[in-house]
Scaffold this motif. Structure first.
Motif, PDB file in Angstrom:
ATOM      1  N   TYR A  10      44.509 -11.684  13.938  1.00 48.40           N
ATOM      2  CA  TYR A  10      45.939 -11.494  14.113  1.00 48.40           C
ATOM      3  C   TYR A  10      46.133 -10.165  14.823  1.00 48.40           C
ATOM      4  O   TYR A  10      45.420  -9.207  14.577  1.00 48.40           O
ATOM      5  CB  TYR A  10      46.669 -11.484  12.765  1.00 48.40           C
ATOM      6  CG  TYR A  10      46.727 -12.851  12.127  1.00 48.40           C
ATOM      7  CD1 TYR A  10      47.818 -13.675  12.350  1.00 48.40           C
ATOM      8  CD2 TYR A  10      45.700 -13.306  11.325  1.00 48.40           C
ATOM      9  CE1 TYR A  10      47.883 -14.927  11.787  1.00 48.40           C
ATOM     10  CE2 TYR A  10      45.752 -14.568  10.756  1.00 48.40           C
ATOM     11  CZ  TYR A  10      46.842 -15.368  10.988  1.00 48.40           C
ATOM     12  OH  TYR A  10      46.906 -16.609  10.431  1.00 48.40           O
ATOM     13  N   GLN A  11      47.128 -10.123  15.711  1.00 42.12           N
ATOM     14  CA  GLN A  11      47.406  -8.907  16.464  1.00 42.12           C
ATOM     15  C   GLN A  11      48.279  -7.975  15.642  1.00 42.12           C
ATOM     16  O   GLN A  11      49.257  -8.405  15.038  1.00 42.12           O
ATOM     17  CB  GLN A  11      48.124  -9.249  17.762  1.00 42.12           C
ATOM     18  CG  GLN A  11      47.268  -9.987  18.777  1.00 42.12           C
ATOM     19  CD  GLN A  11      46.103  -9.140  19.219  1.00 42.12           C
ATOM     20  OE1 GLN A  11      44.984  -9.408  18.850  1.00 42.12           O
ATOM     21  NE2 GLN A  11      46.359  -8.125  19.998  1.00 42.12           N
ATOM     22  N   THR A  12      47.931  -6.702  15.657  1.00 35.04           N
ATOM     23  CA  THR A  12      48.786  -5.713  15.001  1.00 35.04           C
ATOM     24  C   THR A  12      49.867  -5.296  15.988  1.00 35.04           C
ATOM     25  O   THR A  12      49.634  -5.230  17.188  1.00 35.04           O
ATOM     26  CB  THR A  12      47.990  -4.470  14.568  1.00 35.04           C
ATOM     27  OG1 THR A  12      47.414  -3.853  15.716  1.00 35.04           O
ATOM     28  CG2 THR A  12      46.911  -4.823  13.576  1.00 35.04           C
ATOM     29  N   LYS A  13      51.047  -5.032  15.464  1.00 37.40           N
ATOM     30  CA  LYS A  13      52.130  -4.516  16.296  1.00 37.40           C
ATOM     31  C   LYS A  13      52.194  -3.005  16.160  1.00 37.40           C
ATOM     32  O   LYS A  13      52.424  -2.296  17.119  1.00 37.40           O
ATOM     33  CB  LYS A  13      53.460  -5.138  15.891  1.00 37.40           C
ATOM     34  CG  LYS A  13      54.603  -4.648  16.746  1.00 37.40           C
ATOM     35  CD  LYS A  13      55.879  -5.343  16.439  1.00 37.40           C
ATOM     36  CE  LYS A  13      56.967  -4.798  17.368  1.00 37.40           C
ATOM     37  NZ  LYS A  13      58.259  -5.336  17.032  1.00 37.40           N
ATOM     38  N   ASP A  14      51.993  -2.511  14.950  1.00 37.58           N
ATOM     39  CA  ASP A  14      52.152  -1.087  14.697  1.00 37.58           C
ATOM     40  C   ASP A  14      51.396  -0.729  13.436  1.00 37.58           C
ATOM     41  O   ASP A  14      51.184  -1.567  12.567  1.00 37.58           O
ATOM     42  CB  ASP A  14      53.639  -0.761  14.520  1.00 37.58           C
ATOM     43  CG  ASP A  14      53.963   0.706  14.695  1.00 37.58           C
ATOM     44  OD1 ASP A  14      53.062   1.476  15.087  1.00 37.58           O
ATOM     45  OD2 ASP A  14      55.110   1.088  14.443  1.00 37.58           O
ATOM     46  N   ARG A  15      50.977   0.500  13.371  1.00 36.96           N
ATOM     47  CA  ARG A  15      50.408   1.059  12.146  1.00 36.96           C
ATOM     48  C   ARG A  15      51.348   2.150  11.700  1.00 36.96           C
ATOM     49  O   ARG A  15      51.548   3.123  12.404  1.00 36.96           O
ATOM     50  CB  ARG A  15      49.035   1.660  12.434  1.00 36.96           C
ATOM     51  CG  ARG A  15      47.931   0.919  11.834  1.00 36.96           C
ATOM     52  CD  ARG A  15      46.614   1.554  12.087  1.00 36.96           C
ATOM     53  NE  ARG A  15      46.715   2.939  12.516  1.00 36.96           N
ATOM     54  CZ  ARG A  15      45.697   3.717  12.733  1.00 36.96           C
ATOM     55  NH1 ARG A  15      44.494   3.294  12.570  1.00 36.96           N
ATOM     56  NH2 ARG A  15      45.848   4.948  13.128  1.00 36.96           N
ATOM     57  N   TYR A  16      51.953   1.992  10.542  1.00 35.97           N
ATOM     58  CA  TYR A  16      52.930   2.971  10.086  1.00 35.97           C
ATOM     59  C   TYR A  16      52.288   4.224   9.511  1.00 35.97           C
ATOM     60  O   TYR A  16      52.675   5.324   9.804  1.00 35.97           O
ATOM     61  CB  TYR A  16      53.807   2.377   8.977  1.00 35.97           C
ATOM     62  CG  TYR A  16      54.736   1.296   9.408  1.00 35.97           C
ATOM     63  CD1 TYR A  16      55.827   1.574  10.217  1.00 35.97           C
ATOM     64  CD2 TYR A  16      54.550  -0.005   8.983  1.00 35.97           C
ATOM     65  CE1 TYR A  16      56.698   0.571  10.590  1.00 35.97           C
ATOM     66  CE2 TYR A  16      55.426  -1.011   9.346  1.00 35.97           C
ATOM     67  CZ  TYR A  16      56.492  -0.714  10.150  1.00 35.97           C
ATOM     68  OH  TYR A  16      57.352  -1.694  10.508  1.00 35.97           O
ATOM     69  N   SER A  17      51.347   4.011   8.621  1.00 38.73           N
ATOM     70  CA  SER A  17      50.874   5.125   7.809  1.00 38.73           C
ATOM     71  C   SER A  17      49.474   4.841   7.311  1.00 38.73           C
ATOM     72  O   SER A  17      48.945   3.754   7.485  1.00 38.73           O
ATOM     73  CB  SER A  17      51.835   5.294   6.619  1.00 38.73           C
ATOM     74  OG  SER A  17      51.530   6.448   5.890  1.00 38.73           O
ATOM     75  N   GLU A  18      48.895   5.843   6.672  1.00 37.28           N
ATOM     76  CA  GLU A  18      47.600   5.672   6.031  1.00 37.28           C
ATOM     77  C   GLU A  18      47.642   6.326   4.667  1.00 37.28           C
ATOM     78  O   GLU A  18      48.447   7.220   4.416  1.00 37.28           O
ATOM     79  CB  GLU A  18      46.478   6.266   6.881  1.00 37.28           C
ATOM     80  CG  GLU A  18      46.593   7.756   7.122  1.00 37.28           C
ATOM     81  CD  GLU A  18      45.563   8.297   8.095  1.00 37.28           C
ATOM     82  OE1 GLU A  18      45.029   7.544   8.921  1.00 37.28           O
ATOM     83  OE2 GLU A  18      45.302   9.500   8.029  1.00 37.28           O
ATOM     84  N   LYS A  19      46.813   5.819   3.757  1.00 39.76           N
ATOM     85  CA  LYS A  19      46.711   6.420   2.436  1.00 39.76           C
ATOM     86  C   LYS A  19      45.266   6.324   1.988  1.00 39.76           C
ATOM     87  O   LYS A  19      44.518   5.436   2.397  1.00 39.76           O
ATOM     88  CB  LYS A  19      47.657   5.763   1.436  1.00 39.76           C
ATOM     89  CG  LYS A  19      47.321   4.329   1.071  1.00 39.76           C
ATOM     90  CD  LYS A  19      48.338   3.799   0.063  1.00 39.76           C
ATOM     91  CE  LYS A  19      48.053   2.342  -0.286  1.00 39.76           C
ATOM     92  NZ  LYS A  19      49.030   1.805  -1.224  1.00 39.76           N
ATOM     93  N   SER A  20      44.876   7.258   1.156  1.00 41.91           N
ATOM     94  CA  SER A  20      43.509   7.318   0.668  1.00 41.91           C
ATOM     95  C   SER A  20      43.432   6.685  -0.714  1.00 41.91           C
ATOM     96  O   SER A  20      44.244   6.972  -1.582  1.00 41.91           O
ATOM     97  CB  SER A  20      43.058   8.777   0.617  1.00 41.91           C
ATOM     98  OG  SER A  20      41.700   8.842   0.345  1.00 41.91           O
TER      99      SER A  20
END
Length: 197
Positions: A26-36
């Motif tokens: 599936y294609q990503t449109k956007d990556r908002y954030s990251e968390k550990s």
């Protein structure tokens, strides 16, 4: 389910299962954030053709190299930059209204735009107008005058703090039951002082 469109939460569960089993890309449109997390970094992903309510937290192994490189975008269209600059100016002008005693205000601001403008996804200190050079701000954005020529001005330094909030929403399904989802809301908190002049 139509190719590229999610119509129910059951469809979204199928998408997540396909991703985990690597049966389908599936294609990503956007990556908002990251968390550990204990398992490593997770990225909040908006999927192409899907509503933002269907965004999911994914490990890096579920994302391709292009999606990973777009987290700090190399290019943002002038229209998007101009729109973000106008929103920024409006919030600053509201902050400078007479009798406004608040020291912080929130601005709806795309986090990819924030990363582009400030080359970080962390809190950022604005020391001068030059720190905002990637935003096409108009002259006079940082002060508000009255008819007599007196007014308020934002003082430097001030701080910008990006934040991703997950707003709980409730949706009614076709069978009448209620489904809980979380919608990502991108904001930047502006923490500033002002003075009269």
């Amino acid at each position: 389910m139509k190719e590229g469109f999610v119509t129910t939460s059951e469809d979204m569960k199928k998408v997540v299962e396909d991703i985990k089993s690597k049966n389908k890309r599936y294609q990503t449109k956007d990556r908002y954030s990251e968390k550990s997390k204990k398992e490593g970094l997770l990225y909040l992903v908006k999927w192409e053709g899907f509503h933002e309510d269907d965004s999911t937290w994914e490990p890096q192994s579920h994302l391709d190299a292009e999606s990973m490189s777009n987290f700090f975008p190399a290019f943002i269209s002038f229209d998007r930059l101009n729109s973000a600059a106008r929103l920024f100016e409006e919030v600053i002008q509201q902050r400078l209204r007479p009798n406004n005693r608040t020291i912080s205000t929130n601005l709806r601001f795309d986090l990819d735009m924030y990363r582009y403008c400030f080359n970080t996804d962390e809190s950022f200190r604005i020391d001068s107008v030059d720190s905002l050079k990637n935003l096409p701000l108009s002259n006079g954005w940082n002060y508000k005058l009255n008819k007599q020529g007196y007014g308020q001005i934002i003082t430097f330094p001030f701080r910008l703090r990006p934040k991703l909030q997950m707003r709980k929403i409730f949706l009614r399904k076709d069978d009448g039951s209620v489904e809980t989802k979380y919608r990502p809301i991108e904001i930047v908190k502006i923490i500033s002082a002002s003075e009269s002049f």
